[in-house]
Motif scaffolding. Sequence first.
Motif, PDB file in Angstrom:
ATOM      1  N   LYS A  10       0.832  -1.195   0.000  1.00 13.45           N
ATOM      2  CA  LYS A  10       0.000   0.000   0.000  1.00 13.45           C
ATOM      3  C   LYS A  10       0.875   1.258   0.000  1.00 13.45           C
ATOM      4  O   LYS A  10       1.808   1.384   0.796  1.00 13.45           O
ATOM      5  N   GLY A  11       0.560   2.165  -0.909  1.00 12.68           N
ATOM      6  CA  GLY A  11       1.322   3.406  -1.020  1.00 12.68           C
ATOM      7  C   GLY A  11       2.536   3.308  -1.921  1.00 12.68           C
ATOM      8  O   GLY A  11       3.106   4.333  -2.307  1.00 12.68           O
ATOM      9  N   LYS A  12       2.923   2.082  -2.279  1.00 11.68           N
ATOM     10  CA  LYS A  12       4.106   1.893  -3.117  1.00 11.68           C
ATOM     11  C   LYS A  12       3.753   1.600  -4.576  1.00 11.68           C
ATOM     12  O   LYS A  12       4.624   1.597  -5.440  1.00 11.68           O
ATOM     13  N   ILE A  13       2.467   1.325  -4.837  1.00 12.91           N
ATOM     14  CA  ILE A  13       1.998   1.070  -6.192  1.00 12.91           C
ATOM     15  C   ILE A  13       0.663   1.789  -6.366  1.00 12.91           C
ATOM     16  O   ILE A  13      -0.020   2.100  -5.396  1.00 12.91           O
ATOM     17  N   GLU A  14       0.293   2.069  -7.621  1.00 16.91           N
ATOM     18  CA  GLU A  14      -0.922   2.843  -7.886  1.00 16.91           C
ATOM     19  C   GLU A  14      -1.971   1.987  -8.583  1.00 16.91           C
ATOM     20  O   GLU A  14      -1.709   1.358  -9.614  1.00 16.91           O
ATOM     21  N   ASP A  15      -3.178   1.988  -8.022  1.00 13.26           N
ATOM     22  CA  ASP A  15      -4.298   1.226  -8.569  1.00 13.26           C
ATOM     23  C   ASP A  15      -5.034   2.084  -9.595  1.00 13.26           C
ATOM     24  O   ASP A  15      -5.548   3.151  -9.266  1.00 13.26           O
ATOM     25  N   LEU A  16      -5.096   1.612 -10.851  1.00 19.18           N
ATOM     26  CA  LEU A  16      -5.808   2.334 -11.900  1.00 19.18           C
ATOM     27  C   LEU A  16      -7.244   1.857 -12.054  1.00 19.18           C
ATOM     28  O   LEU A  16      -7.954   2.308 -12.954  1.00 19.18           O
ATOM     29  N   GLY A  17      -7.658   0.928 -11.196  1.00 21.80           N
ATOM     30  CA  GLY A  17      -9.039   0.464 -11.232  1.00 21.80           C
ATOM     31  C   GLY A  17      -9.238  -0.749 -12.135  1.00 21.80           C
ATOM     32  O   GLY A  17      -8.299  -1.266 -12.751  1.00 21.80           O
ATOM     33  N   PRO A  18     -10.479  -1.230 -12.221  1.00 23.46           N
ATOM     34  CA  PRO A  18     -10.771  -2.465 -12.956  1.00 23.46           C
ATOM     35  C   PRO A  18     -10.604  -2.334 -14.465  1.00 23.46           C
ATOM     36  O   PRO A  18     -10.978  -1.321 -15.048  1.00 23.46           O
ATOM     37  N   ASN A  19     -10.026  -3.374 -15.066  1.00 23.98           N
ATOM     38  CA  ASN A  19     -10.090  -3.505 -16.525  1.00 23.98           C
ATOM     39  C   ASN A  19     -11.035  -4.636 -16.918  1.00 23.98           C
ATOM     40  O   ASN A  19     -11.338  -4.821 -18.092  1.00 23.98           O
ATOM     41  N   PHE A  20     -11.499  -5.392 -15.909  1.00 22.27           N
ATOM     42  CA  PHE A  20     -12.485  -6.454 -16.153  1.00 22.27           C
ATOM     43  C   PHE A  20     -13.315  -6.630 -14.890  1.00 22.27           C
ATOM     44  O   PHE A  20     -12.775  -6.640 -13.784  1.00 22.27           O
ATOM     45  N   GLU A  21     -14.627  -6.769 -15.059  1.00 17.64           N
ATOM     46  CA  GLU A  21     -15.519  -6.976 -13.921  1.00 17.64           C
ATOM     47  C   GLU A  21     -16.247  -8.305 -14.070  1.00 17.64           C
ATOM     48  O   GLU A  21     -16.490  -8.777 -15.171  1.00 17.64           O
ATOM     49  N   GLY A  22     -16.584  -8.912 -12.918  1.00 16.88           N
ATOM     50  CA  GLY A  22     -17.292 -10.190 -12.942  1.00 16.88           C
ATOM     51  C   GLY A  22     -16.370 -11.389 -12.870  1.00 16.88           C
ATOM     52  O   GLY A  22     -16.763 -12.508 -13.206  1.00 16.88           O
ATOM     53  N   ALA A  23     -15.129 -11.176 -12.431  1.00 10.72           N
ATOM     54  CA  ALA A  23     -14.191 -12.292 -12.279  1.00 10.72           C
ATOM     55  C   ALA A  23     -14.561 -13.122 -11.047  1.00 10.72           C
ATOM     56  O   ALA A  23     -15.242 -12.650 -10.134  1.00 10.72           O
ATOM     57  N   LYS A  24     -14.081 -14.368 -11.019  1.00  8.55           N
ATOM     58  CA  LYS A  24     -14.419 -15.259  -9.914  1.00  8.55           C
ATOM     59  C   LYS A  24     -13.365 -16.349  -9.806  1.00  8.55           C
ATOM     60  O   LYS A  24     -12.839 -16.813 -10.819  1.00  8.55           O
ATOM     61  N   ILE A  25     -13.051 -16.748  -8.572  1.00  7.77           N
ATOM     62  CA  ILE A  25     -12.140 -17.870  -8.354  1.00  7.77           C
ATOM     63  C   ILE A  25     -12.849 -18.945  -7.526  1.00  7.77           C
ATOM     64  O   ILE A  25     -13.865 -18.670  -6.879  1.00  7.77           O
ATOM     65  N   GLY A  26     -12.294 -20.161  -7.544  1.00  8.43           N
ATOM     66  CA  GLY A  26     -12.876 -21.238  -6.744  1.00  8.43           C
ATOM     67  C   GLY A  26     -12.358 -22.589  -7.179  1.00  8.43           C
ATOM     68  O   GLY A  26     -11.347 -22.697  -7.879  1.00  8.43           O
ATOM     69  N   LEU A  27     -13.055 -23.627  -6.744  1.00  5.00           N
ATOM     70  CA  LEU A  27     -12.734 -24.995  -7.147  1.00  5.00           C
ATOM     71  C   LEU A  27     -13.715 -25.418  -8.234  1.00  5.00           C
ATOM     72  O   LEU A  27     -14.929 -25.236  -8.104  1.00  5.00           O
TER      73      LEU A  27
END
Length: 282
Positions: free
Chosen positions: A96-113
């Motif tokens: 935190k504070g060492k890199i800059e977040d430009l926001g989402p380039n994709f929405e609706g992602a999901k992880i799991g088994l």
Amino acid sequence: MIRRIASLCLALAVAALIATPALAKEKIKIVYVEWACATASANVMKAVIEENLGLDVELTPVSAPAMYAALAAGDQDALTTSWLPVTHGDMIKRYKGKIEDLGPNFEGAKIGLIVPTYVTIDTIAEMNAHAKEFDGEIIGIDPGAGVMIKAEDAIDHYNLSDIELVSSSGAGMTASLANRYRQKKWIAVTGWVPHWKFAKFDLKFLKDPDKVFGESETINTFVRNGLKADHPKVYHVLDTFSWTAAEIGEVMAMNTVDGSDVYDNAKKWTAEHPDRVKSWLP
């Protein structure tokens, strides 16, 4: 006298030219993990920047923890595949504070088994009772990846004492899936969307009622501190970059063709979608 001075000036100019090396073309450095979605987005950004801004782009594949460390240290300029808020949340807090977040380039992602649809269970908690059918394992990807950390948490949370998480790679995971799928054998893998495997195989997420893997996520672009001042046009492209499931799916599907080159595929895709590329340019 004038002729000798002119000759001397010419000699000095030639000597200076020989002694001064040509300035190397500056490179933009993008770091990524060799997941299907990351490979697609990193190469598309490389194609857009090289073809439209005239800068060389160097892509460096690494592990997920190394990706953030390199960006925070300023050794890399950008990454295009940060899964938030769950998958990479701990790594983002660390830098935190060492890199800059430009926001989402994709929405609706999901992880799991993920399992084939012919597997007759529907929840993670049911896996332990069917450990034998799964060969007592979940096939994962590279150690340290966010989905691997959450898979370990799920094994503990759902008391899957007879199930072991096996580290592999993105390619190794999909190869194991393809092999067992052909034989209609049970298999569970760590997985995510967007990913081309959902177009190739009939798959389903095992339900995670306690939300160990979180819910819907976004894929964000991050850049090193100072990139905006150093390369405002590159920053603009990365900042405005976003695309749909259909668009990233097209690139990922192209990359699964045997013998294809991922960068050539990215250039082909950008050439076929000029309006989309124009929307990202300064």
